[in-house]
Design a protein around this motif. Structure first.
Motif, short mmCIF file in Angstrom:
data_model
loop_
_atom_site.label_atom_id
_atom_site.label_comp_id
_atom_site.label_asym_id
_atom_site.label_seq_id
_atom_site.Cartn_x
_atom_site.Cartn_y
_atom_site.Cartn_z
N PHE A 142 -1.12 15.26 -2.81
CA PHE A 142 -1.66 13.94 -3.10
C PHE A 142 -2.52 13.50 -1.91
N SER A 143 -3.55 12.69 -2.20
CA SER A 143 -4.34 12.14 -1.11
C SER A 143 -3.50 11.08 -0.38
N PHE A 144 -3.91 10.74 0.84
CA PHE A 144 -3.14 9.75 1.57
C PHE A 144 -3.18 8.39 0.85
N THR A 145 -4.34 8.07 0.29
CA THR A 145 -4.45 6.79 -0.43
C THR A 145 -3.47 6.76 -1.59
N ARG A 146 -3.39 7.86 -2.32
CA ARG A 146 -2.48 7.93 -3.47
C ARG A 146 -1.03 7.80 -3.00
N ILE A 147 -0.68 8.51 -1.91
CA ILE A 147 0.69 8.42 -1.39
C ILE A 147 0.99 6.97 -1.00
N PHE A 148 0.01 6.34 -0.34
CA PHE A 148 0.24 4.97 0.12
C PHE A 148 0.42 4.01 -1.05
N LEU A 149 -0.51 4.10 -2.01
CA LEU A 149 -0.49 3.13 -3.11
C LEU A 149 0.66 3.35 -4.08
N SER A 150 0.96 4.62 -4.37
CA SER A 150 1.92 4.89 -5.45
C SER A 150 3.34 5.17 -4.96
N ILE A 151 3.48 5.56 -3.72
CA ILE A 151 4.82 5.91 -3.23
C ILE A 151 5.29 4.92 -2.15
N ILE A 152 4.46 4.78 -1.10
CA ILE A 152 4.91 3.94 0.03
C ILE A 152 4.94 2.46 -0.36
N LEU A 153 3.84 1.99 -0.93
CA LEU A 153 3.71 0.55 -1.17
C LEU A 153 4.81 -0.02 -2.09
N PRO A 154 5.10 0.63 -3.24
CA PRO A 154 6.16 0.06 -4.09
C PRO A 154 7.52 0.00 -3.38
N ALA A 181 12.77 10.43 -13.36
CA ALA A 181 12.70 11.90 -13.29
C ALA A 181 11.42 12.39 -13.97
N LEU A 182 11.15 11.85 -15.15
CA LEU A 182 9.96 12.27 -15.89
C LEU A 182 8.69 11.93 -15.11
N GLU A 183 8.63 10.73 -14.57
CA GLU A 183 7.43 10.33 -13.81
C GLU A 183 7.27 11.18 -12.56
N ASN A 184 8.40 11.55 -11.94
CA ASN A 184 8.32 12.45 -10.79
C ASN A 184 7.65 13.77 -11.19
N VAL A 185 8.06 14.30 -12.33
CA VAL A 185 7.51 15.60 -12.76
C VAL A 185 6.06 15.45 -13.22
N MET A 186 5.73 14.29 -13.78
CA MET A 186 4.34 14.06 -14.21
C MET A 186 3.40 13.85 -13.02
N SER A 187 3.96 13.37 -11.90
CA SER A 187 3.10 12.89 -10.81
C SER A 187 2.10 13.92 -10.28
N PRO A 188 2.47 15.20 -10.10
CA PRO A 188 1.45 16.14 -9.59
C PRO A 188 0.27 16.30 -10.55
N LEU A 189 0.56 16.22 -11.84
CA LEU A 189 -0.51 16.39 -12.84
C LEU A 189 -1.42 15.17 -12.86
N ILE A 190 -0.83 13.99 -12.79
CA ILE A 190 -1.62 12.76 -12.91
C ILE A 190 -2.34 12.44 -11.59
N TYR A 191 -1.60 12.47 -10.50
CA TYR A 191 -2.20 12.06 -9.22
C TYR A 191 -3.23 13.07 -8.71
N ASN A 192 -3.11 14.32 -9.15
CA ASN A 192 -4.14 15.31 -8.78
C ASN A 192 -5.19 15.47 -9.88
N LYS A 193 -5.12 14.58 -10.88
CA LYS A 193 -6.09 14.57 -11.98
C LYS A 193 -6.17 15.92 -12.69
N LEU A 194 -5.01 16.55 -12.88
CA LEU A 194 -4.99 17.83 -13.58
C LEU A 194 -4.78 17.64 -15.07
N ALA A 195 -4.33 16.45 -15.47
CA ALA A 195 -4.09 16.17 -16.89
C ALA A 195 -4.11 14.67 -17.11
N GLY A 196 -4.42 14.27 -18.35
CA GLY A 196 -4.33 12.86 -18.71
C GLY A 196 -2.88 12.48 -18.89
#
Lengths: 239, 273
Positions: free
Chosen positions: A130-142, B99-114
């Motif tokens: 994940f990019s740092f911005t993504r880590i910050f916004l989606s993981i750290i901030l909440p 748990a589901l969102e954790n597993v989805m996160s690499p796909l979504i946050y790296n823009k590998l899937a909608g």
């Protein structure tokens, strides 16, 4: 002189007219404090050393100066040194002064909230690319928001009470109106107890609202098995 | 064909060299166990493969992307991490996501899937691991074994070429170890290149093609797992392996008795192979 219940009760319709103004001052000042405090927290945590030192200086100064002195500096002092501030209204000066003052406290609260997020959470985000911005916004901030919420709420409580200092600049809010009423009737005890009760009730209501938000935000961290029915909504809201 | 190559690698913390003169290659599709005493540098070595730990000297090459200790660019780090992920001892599931969102996160946050596609893929992976019933639970409500299996699902959902495991069972209660080891063994059969730091010698012997013994920051021995991790013979490595095989645990309630911990991984014999 005995306590006059009739006069005391009769004060409230007059005093509560000023609640919206006090709330307006507190909410706008808090917004300023959150925005300024949030940005300066990022500077303090992630910017180059000289900028971090400037933020430390900012925190030290605004935490060290009494609120009343700060309000006088903004309202009476700044117009002397810069034409930009000439004609600044007492209300604006009060909001700006209170907002800047509380931002200094929030910097410390936000910094503690962010640094208390487990390092492992950040490393997991890094290994997942994940990019740092993504880590910050989606993981750290909440997670930091939940950590920081109680102390941030206390700051708002202080701010709401400190709006009463705006009377010294000539803003007619709850306390200023009370002062006028007391001077006219010479029933100081009834008036100031009534003013105090209004602040107290506002803070009780705010505390209840904050508790509700805290409960909402802390849902993922409670050891209660989640309800599976609303899974679609849950997923789309968090990620 | 080698997928990972490290050359002349060293890692230094202030004046202390934690790793020195490391030269290793990991073949594509291989499973390698890294073993050694505590504080020997195993975890640091593993973290260097994912660049969570920056090397002080040498080069790390993963899937054709080389990073030199003298110049580590963010872009290269991202390229390497797009090919390899890590499973941690303490799981490190994102606490604010289910748990589901954790597993989805690499796909979504790296823009590998909608969103919808990511959800379908993640549910499929969770289902393959027998975890569909806990998909909507937050990490705090999961057992250690469930958490670690979700973290493995999260690590493999984007189909990385390499998965690194840092003592994946060390933080688990004994009864949960078997489920996690079974999950890792399933992956080993899917041609995913895996590097595992572990104290589960019996498991390592059964699942790993190769083993590396690390001590005092140096690779003391490397070779076929069944040879390196053999209990037969003498010498430092055999002593270490035997000490793990015959661990004796004393508990406060058992001050006068002791329990010999026997190998608890029986996956390959029990038909999961």
């Amino acid at each position: 002189m005995t306590f006059s219940w009739t006069y005391f009760i009769g004060l409230f319709p007059q005093l509560i007219k000023y609640i919206p103004l006090s709330l307006f001052m507190a909410v706008v000042a808090m917004l300023i404090a959150v925005i300024v405090g949030g940005l300066l927290t990022l500077v303090q945590l992630y910017a180059a050393k000289p900028f971090q030192l400037l933020v430390k200086l900012y925190v030290s100064f605004f935490r060290g100066v009494p609120t009343l002195v700060l309000l006088f500096i903004v309202y009476y002092g700044l117009p002397e040194i810069s034409p930009t501030f000439k004609g600044i209204s007492a209300l604006t000066a009060a909001i700006a002064g209170l907002g800047v003052k509380q931002s200094a406290y929030l910097i410390e609260i936000f910094r503690a909230g962010i640094t208390s997020v487990d390092e492992g959470q950040i490393e997991a985000g890094e290994t997942l690319n994940f990019s740092f911005t993504r880590i910050f916004l989606s993981i750290i901030l909440p997670q930091a928001a939940l950590n920081a919420l109680p102390a941030t709420g206390n700051t708002f409580v202080s701010l709401l009470k400190e709006t009463s200092l705006a009377f010294t600049l000539g803003v007619t809010e709850i306390f200023a109106d009370g002062k006028l009423l007391a001077s006219a009737s010479l029933r100081f005890f009834e008036v100031y107890v009534a003013v105090g009760l209004i602040y107290w009730v506002m803070i009780i209501i705010y505390t209840w609202a904050q508790k509700y938000v805290e409960d909402l935000l802390s849902k993922p961290y409670r050891r209660v098995v989640a309800n599976v029915v609303d899974s679609d909504q849950q997923s789309s809201s968090a990620i | 064909m080698s997928l990972i190559q490290i050359s002349n690698l060293a890692v230094q913390f202030s004046q202390h060299k934690v790793l020195k003169n490391i030269d290793l290659t990991f073949e594509e599709g291989s499973v390698t166990a890294i073993v050694g005493p505590s504080g020997s540098g195993k975890t640091t070595l593993l973290r260097t493969l994912n660049l969570l730990q920056s090397p002080s000297e040498g080069t790390v090459t993963v899937a054709g992307i080389t990073v030199d200790a003298k110049h580590i660019s963010k872009a290269d780090v991202h390229k390497i991490r797009s090919q390899s992920t890590m499973v941690f001892q303490q799981f490190n599931l994102f606490k604010n996501l289910t748990a589901l969102e954790n597993v989805m996160s690499p796909l979504i946050y790296n823009k590998l899937a909608g969103f919808d596609e990511a959800k379908a893929i993640a549910l499929k992976v969770l289902s393959d691991f027998g975890l569909e019933s806990i998909a909507d639970q937050y990490p705090v409500t999961l057992s250690g074994g469930q958490s670690q299996r979700v973290s493995i699902a999260r690590a493999i959902v984007a189909k990385p070429k390499v998965v690194l495991f840092d003592e994946p069972t060390s933080a688990l209660d004994p009864e949960m170890v078997s489920d996690v080891l079974t999950t890792i063994a399933q992956l080993a059969q899917q041609h995913i290149t895996m590097v595992i730091v572990t104290h589960e010698i019996e498991f390592a012997r059964q699942i790993a093609n190769n083993a590396i013994f690390v001590e005092n920051g140096e690779v003391i021995a490397q070779g076929p797992a069944n040879k390196i991790l053999s209990t037969k013979g003498t010498g430092r490595i055999a002593d270490f392996v035997n000490s793990l095989e015959n661990r004796v645990i004393s508990t406060p309630q058992q001050t006068n008795t002791s329990e010999v911990v026997t190998p608890r991984f029986r996956l390959l014999q029990s038909g999961a192979n």
